[in-house]
Structures are given as structure tokens and as C-alpha cells.
Scaffold this motif. Structure first.
Motif, PDB file in Angstrom:
ATOM      1  N   ARG A  30       1.149 -12.718   5.366  1.00 29.72           N
ATOM      2  CA  ARG A  30       0.419 -12.510   4.123  1.00 29.72           C
ATOM      3  C   ARG A  30      -1.049 -12.237   4.450  1.00 29.72           C
ATOM      4  O   ARG A  30      -1.664 -12.963   5.233  1.00 29.72           O
ATOM      5  CB  ARG A  30       0.535 -13.738   3.205  1.00 29.72           C
ATOM      6  N   LEU A  31      -1.609 -11.220   3.816  1.00 26.53           N
ATOM      7  CA  LEU A  31      -2.990 -10.833   4.068  1.00 26.53           C
ATOM      8  C   LEU A  31      -3.673 -10.511   2.745  1.00 26.53           C
ATOM      9  O   LEU A  31      -3.056  -9.965   1.834  1.00 26.53           O
ATOM     10  CB  LEU A  31      -3.051  -9.607   4.981  1.00 26.53           C
ATOM     11  N   GLY A  32      -4.949 -10.809   2.658  1.00 24.22           N
ATOM     12  CA  GLY A  32      -5.726 -10.453   1.490  1.00 24.22           C
ATOM     13  C   GLY A  32      -6.232  -9.030   1.590  1.00 24.22           C
ATOM     14  O   GLY A  32      -6.327  -8.469   2.693  1.00 24.22           O
ATOM     15  N   ALA A  33      -6.579  -8.446   0.468  1.00 21.86           N
ATOM     16  CA  ALA A  33      -7.052  -7.061   0.461  1.00 21.86           C
ATOM     17  C   ALA A  33      -8.317  -6.891   1.291  1.00 21.86           C
ATOM     18  O   ALA A  33      -8.490  -5.874   1.970  1.00 21.86           O
ATOM     19  CB  ALA A  33      -7.291  -6.603  -0.979  1.00 21.86           C
ATOM     20  N   SER A  34      -9.214  -7.864   1.245  1.00 19.80           N
ATOM     21  CA  SER A  34     -10.452  -7.773   2.022  1.00 19.80           C
ATOM     22  C   SER A  34     -10.169  -7.750   3.522  1.00 19.80           C
ATOM     23  O   SER A  34     -10.791  -7.005   4.285  1.00 19.80           O
ATOM     24  CB  SER A  34     -11.380  -8.945   1.678  1.00 19.80           C
ATOM     25  N   GLU A  35      -9.207  -8.576   3.947  1.00 20.40           N
ATOM     26  CA  GLU A  35      -8.849  -8.602   5.367  1.00 20.40           C
ATOM     27  C   GLU A  35      -8.191  -7.292   5.783  1.00 20.40           C
ATOM     28  O   GLU A  35      -8.451  -6.766   6.872  1.00 20.40           O
ATOM     29  CB  GLU A  35      -7.915  -9.776   5.653  1.00 20.40           C
ATOM     30  N   LEU A  51      -2.283  -0.514  -2.040  1.00 27.34           N
ATOM     31  CA  LEU A  51      -1.397  -1.666  -2.196  1.00 27.34           C
ATOM     32  C   LEU A  51      -0.689  -1.647  -3.542  1.00 27.34           C
ATOM     33  O   LEU A  51       0.513  -1.934  -3.629  1.00 27.34           O
ATOM     34  CB  LEU A  51      -2.187  -2.963  -2.040  1.00 27.34           C
ATOM     35  N   LEU A  52      -1.419  -1.300  -4.597  1.00 34.30           N
ATOM     36  CA  LEU A  52      -0.799  -1.231  -5.921  1.00 34.30           C
ATOM     37  C   LEU A  52       0.266  -0.133  -5.977  1.00 34.30           C
ATOM     38  O   LEU A  52       1.304  -0.298  -6.640  1.00 34.30           O
ATOM     39  CB  LEU A  52      -1.877  -0.980  -6.984  1.00 34.30           C
ATOM     40  N   THR A  53       0.024   0.965  -5.263  1.00 34.25           N
ATOM     41  CA  THR A  53       1.022   2.037  -5.210  1.00 34.25           C
ATOM     42  C   THR A  53       2.279   1.570  -4.491  1.00 34.25           C
ATOM     43  O   THR A  53       3.405   1.777  -4.970  1.00 34.25           O
ATOM     44  CB  THR A  53       0.443   3.273  -4.496  1.00 34.25           C
ATOM     45  N   PHE A  54       2.093   0.914  -3.337  1.00 35.66           N
ATOM     46  CA  PHE A  54       3.250   0.408  -2.594  1.00 35.66           C
ATOM     47  C   PHE A  54       3.965  -0.698  -3.376  1.00 35.66           C
ATOM     48  O   PHE A  54       5.186  -0.839  -3.281  1.00 35.66           O
ATOM     49  CB  PHE A  54       2.824  -0.101  -1.219  1.00 35.66           C
ATOM     50  N   GLU A  55       3.201  -1.467  -4.147  1.00 27.10           N
ATOM     51  CA  GLU A  55       3.828  -2.484  -4.976  1.00 27.10           C
ATOM     52  C   GLU A  55       4.704  -1.828  -6.043  1.00 27.10           C
ATOM     53  O   GLU A  55       5.826  -2.266  -6.312  1.00 27.10           O
ATOM     54  CB  GLU A  55       2.771  -3.358  -5.637  1.00 27.10           C
ATOM     55  N   HIS A  56       4.198  -0.765  -6.653  1.00 28.70           N
ATOM     56  CA  HIS A  56       4.981  -0.030  -7.654  1.00 28.70           C
ATOM     57  C   HIS A  56       6.263   0.532  -7.049  1.00 28.70           C
ATOM     58  O   HIS A  56       7.321   0.545  -7.695  1.00 28.70           O
ATOM     59  CB  HIS A  56       4.129   1.101  -8.235  1.00 28.70           C
ATOM     60  N   LEU A  57       6.195   0.964  -5.785  1.00 26.16           N
ATOM     61  CA  LEU A  57       7.363   1.527  -5.107  1.00 26.16           C
ATOM     62  C   LEU A  57       8.293   0.442  -4.564  1.00 26.16           C
ATOM     63  O   LEU A  57       9.410   0.747  -4.130  1.00 26.16           O
ATOM     64  CB  LEU A  57       6.917   2.441  -3.960  1.00 26.16           C
ATOM     65  N   GLY A  58       7.830  -0.796  -4.545  1.00 29.59           N
ATOM     66  CA  GLY A  58       8.691  -1.895  -4.123  1.00 29.59           C
ATOM     67  C   GLY A  58       8.584  -2.278  -2.662  1.00 29.59           C
ATOM     68  O   GLY A  58       9.398  -3.058  -2.166  1.00 29.59           O
ATOM     69  N   TYR A  59       7.551  -1.759  -1.952  1.00 29.13           N
ATOM     70  CA  TYR A  59       7.442  -2.026  -0.523  1.00 29.13           C
ATOM     71  C   TYR A  59       6.551  -3.221  -0.198  1.00 29.13           C
ATOM     72  O   TYR A  59       6.612  -3.757   0.912  1.00 29.13           O
ATOM     73  CB  TYR A  59       6.927  -0.797   0.222  1.00 29.13           C
ATOM     74  N   ARG A  61       4.455  -6.911  -2.040  1.00 26.30           N
ATOM     75  CA  ARG A  61       4.321  -7.781  -3.200  1.00 26.30           C
ATOM     76  C   ARG A  61       3.030  -8.574  -3.065  1.00 26.30           C
ATOM     77  O   ARG A  61       2.514  -8.760  -1.947  1.00 26.30           O
ATOM     78  CB  ARG A  61       5.507  -8.728  -3.325  1.00 26.30           C
ATOM     79  N   SER A  62       2.521  -9.033  -4.202  1.00 28.87           N
ATOM     80  CA  SER A  62       1.293  -9.826  -4.211  1.00 28.87           C
ATOM     81  C   SER A  62       1.566 -11.189  -4.824  1.00 28.87           C
ATOM     82  O   SER A  62       2.263 -11.300  -5.835  1.00 28.87           O
ATOM     83  CB  SER A  62       0.205  -9.111  -5.019  1.00 28.87           C
ATOM     84  N   TRP A  67      -1.069 -10.363   0.052  1.00 30.80           N
ATOM     85  CA  TRP A  67      -0.082  -9.281   0.058  1.00 30.80           C
ATOM     86  C   TRP A  67       0.884  -9.451   1.222  1.00 30.80           C
ATOM     87  O   TRP A  67       0.498  -9.880   2.315  1.00 30.80           O
ATOM     88  CB  TRP A  67      -0.780  -7.933   0.162  1.00 30.80           C
ATOM     89  N   SER A  68       2.141  -9.087   0.996  1.00 32.44           N
ATOM     90  CA  SER A  68       3.153  -9.145   2.051  1.00 32.44           C
ATOM     91  C   SER A  68       4.163  -8.029   1.847  1.00 32.44           C
ATOM     92  O   SER A  68       4.286  -7.470   0.745  1.00 32.44           O
ATOM     93  CB  SER A  68       3.871 -10.510   2.051  1.00 32.44           C
ATOM     94  N   LEU A  69       4.881  -7.694   2.924  1.00 28.21           N
ATOM     95  CA  LEU A  69       5.914  -6.669   2.848  1.00 28.21           C
ATOM     96  C   LEU A  69       7.166  -7.230   2.181  1.00 28.21           C
ATOM     97  O   LEU A  69       7.432  -8.430   2.255  1.00 28.21           O
ATOM     98  CB  LEU A  69       6.277  -6.169   4.247  1.00 28.21           C
TER      99      LEU A  69
END
Length: 264
Positions: A30-35, A51-59, A61-62, A67-69
Motif C-alpha cells: 500500500r502506498l500513498g499518492a505523495s509517495e 490512480l483514479l483511472t486505474f481504479e475505474h478500470l478495476g486495477y 483500489r484506495s 493505494w494498492s493493486l
């Protein structure tokens, strides 16, 4: 390597997206956006949109700003790990080698100046570091890397490393191109390579190419410690077993993928 005249055809947003995904290649899940922004060198607002785009695609999660895969990321590699692929075919052969030698065994492919582990079976004993599928190591400091560099000419190797420093990880690491070329020439002549404490102190390895009709499709190697093996045992025991395993894997790959070799 992408030539300058084709750089205009690249899609920068895709390059940035892949850079964000590659940040998740370490032990942190898990990593933060700043990191992520700090590790990629991208502005934080850009990272957030990616990240929001990948979250929308399902790759990805927050959760609580971290954030994590997701498991869906495995879809991206499913084609490479198909039933007729090198990693899939290698697995039972690696199991046999580990059962016989009681040492961890890997298959790697060359990507630029790195070796990427695409298949691996550990023997269960501690090695001092953990390698997983997808791990990247510098080719110049590893036996897997040098046996694949040996498929190239000296001029091609010099071009590959133009502007790329050879990092010295231990006193034994080749840090000059001339040293690397000498090591590669020896691997080219002998058909194998042995690495003694060149990447990690106390670690050693041996590797051979996996050649199908004259083309190396990868390399097969064993890694161990100086407590369990020495240079002589690598050359006299490990290398012959690797050669047998590489020949078996090459036959399996050729039989499973006849089309690419039909006209050779």
C-alpha cells in the motif's frame, strides 16, 4: 531501445501510467499518492488522475488514502503466462532441478540492461534475500544476465550500455565495460556463466542459455550461498544439471510453439 525518430509516436500518458504501476514492485503493498509521486517523479495531481483511472478500470483500489493493486492486474500478464509460454513450461522442470540440487532455480529473460525473473522455484531454505517472479536484477552483475548478453556482439553490448553506468555492488562486480565484455566473452565461449558474490556478498549463482534453434529465449539459473556451494561445485555439478534442464525446456518450448520456428 526506442530510436529518436520514433519517440514522437509514443503516448506519454501510457508511459506515465505504467510508471505508476511499476512503483508497486517492492515489498510495500500500500502506498500513498505523495509517495508514488516521489518515486515516479510525476506531479501529485497527475499521479492522482492516473490512480483514479486505474481504479475505474478495476486495477487499483484506495483505502484510507493508501493505494494498492487488485487481483485484476494479473490479467495484464495472462497472455505471457499462457499454457505454451516459457514460465508455464519451465515450472515442472524447475521443480525437478530443485528436488535434485536442493537449490533455488529461476528462468530469466533480458530486458534492456536488466534480467527479469519470469519463473522461479525456491528450495525453502533462506538465501538472505527473496526473489519473486517479475523481479529485475542488473544483467552485468548476474549469471542469468551475462549468458544472455553473450548472445549479442560486443558492439551491440557497447551500444546497450551507452550512457548507462555499471554499478559496482560488491568489489567483484564489473564496473567498466571492458571488464563486462571479458566476462561475456568467457560465457560465450563456455556456454555458461558463474557469478561469485558479484551482486550480493555471500551469494553465488550459475546459469546457462535456453536455446531454441540457435536463439536464446531465456536463461536457466541456480542461486545459492557460499556456505552451501563454491565455484567448483557450480561448474562441476550445477552447470551440467542446468544444461540438461535447459535442453529439456528448449524442446518443450519448441514443441509447444512450432509456428515461430517453422521457417528457420
Amino acid at each position: 531501445m526506442v530510436t529518436a525518430d520514433r519517440s514522437r509516436d509514443r503516448v506519454q500518458s501510457i508511459e506515465r501510467g505504467m510508471a505508476v504501476l511499476r512503483v508497486f514492485d517492492g515489498p510495500e503493498r500500500r502506498l500513498g499518492a505523495s509517495e508514488i509521486a516521489a518515486r515516479t517523479g510525476l506531479p501529485r495531481p497527475v499521479v492522482r488522475r492516473i490512480l483514479l483511472t486505474f481504479e475505474h478500470l478495476g486495477y487499483v483500489r484506495s483505502e484510507r488514502g493508501q493505494w494498492s493493486l487488485t487481483a485484476r492486474i494479473l490479467e495484464l500478464g495472462s497472455g505471457y503466462f499462457a499454457a505454451s509460454s516459457l514460465p508455464e513450461l519451465a515450472h515442472p522442470i524447475l521443480l525437478d532441478i530443485v528436488a535434485e540440487l536442493h537449490e533455488s532455480t529461476s528462468v530469466g529473460v533480458l530486458e534492456g540492461t536488466d534480467i527479469v525473473h519470469v519463473a522461479r522455484v525456491d528450495d525453502g531454505r533462506p538465501l538472505g534475500h527473496t526473489l519473486r517472479i517479475g523481479a529485475r536484477l542488473p544483467a552485468h552483475a548476474t549469471s542469468l544476465g551475462r549468458v544472455l548478453l553473450a548472445e549479442k556482439t560486443d558492439a551491440e553490448i557497447a551500444e546497450l550500455y551507452r550512457g548507462v553506468p555499471l554499478e559496482r555492488f560488491t568489489p567483484r562486480t564489473a564496473a567498466r565495460l571492458e571488464e563486462l565484455l571479458a566476462q561475456v566473452a568467457e560465457a560465450r565461449e563456455s556456454g555458461y556463466d558463474v557469478s561469485i558474490e558479484e551482486y550480493n556478498p555471500g551469494m553465488l549463482a550459475a546459469a546457462v542459455p535456453i536455446s531454441v534453434e540457435g536463439t536464446a529465449i531465456g536463461a536457466l539459473g541456480v542461486s545459492s550461498t557460499t556456505v552451501r556451494e563454491d565455484e567448483r561445485s557450480l561448474r562441476e555439478v550445477v552447470v551440467p544439471r542446468l544444461r540438461a534442464g535447459a535442453a529439456e525446456l528448449a524442446r518443450a518450448y519448441r514443441d509447444a510453439n512450432p509456428r515461430p520456428f517453422r521457417n528457420r
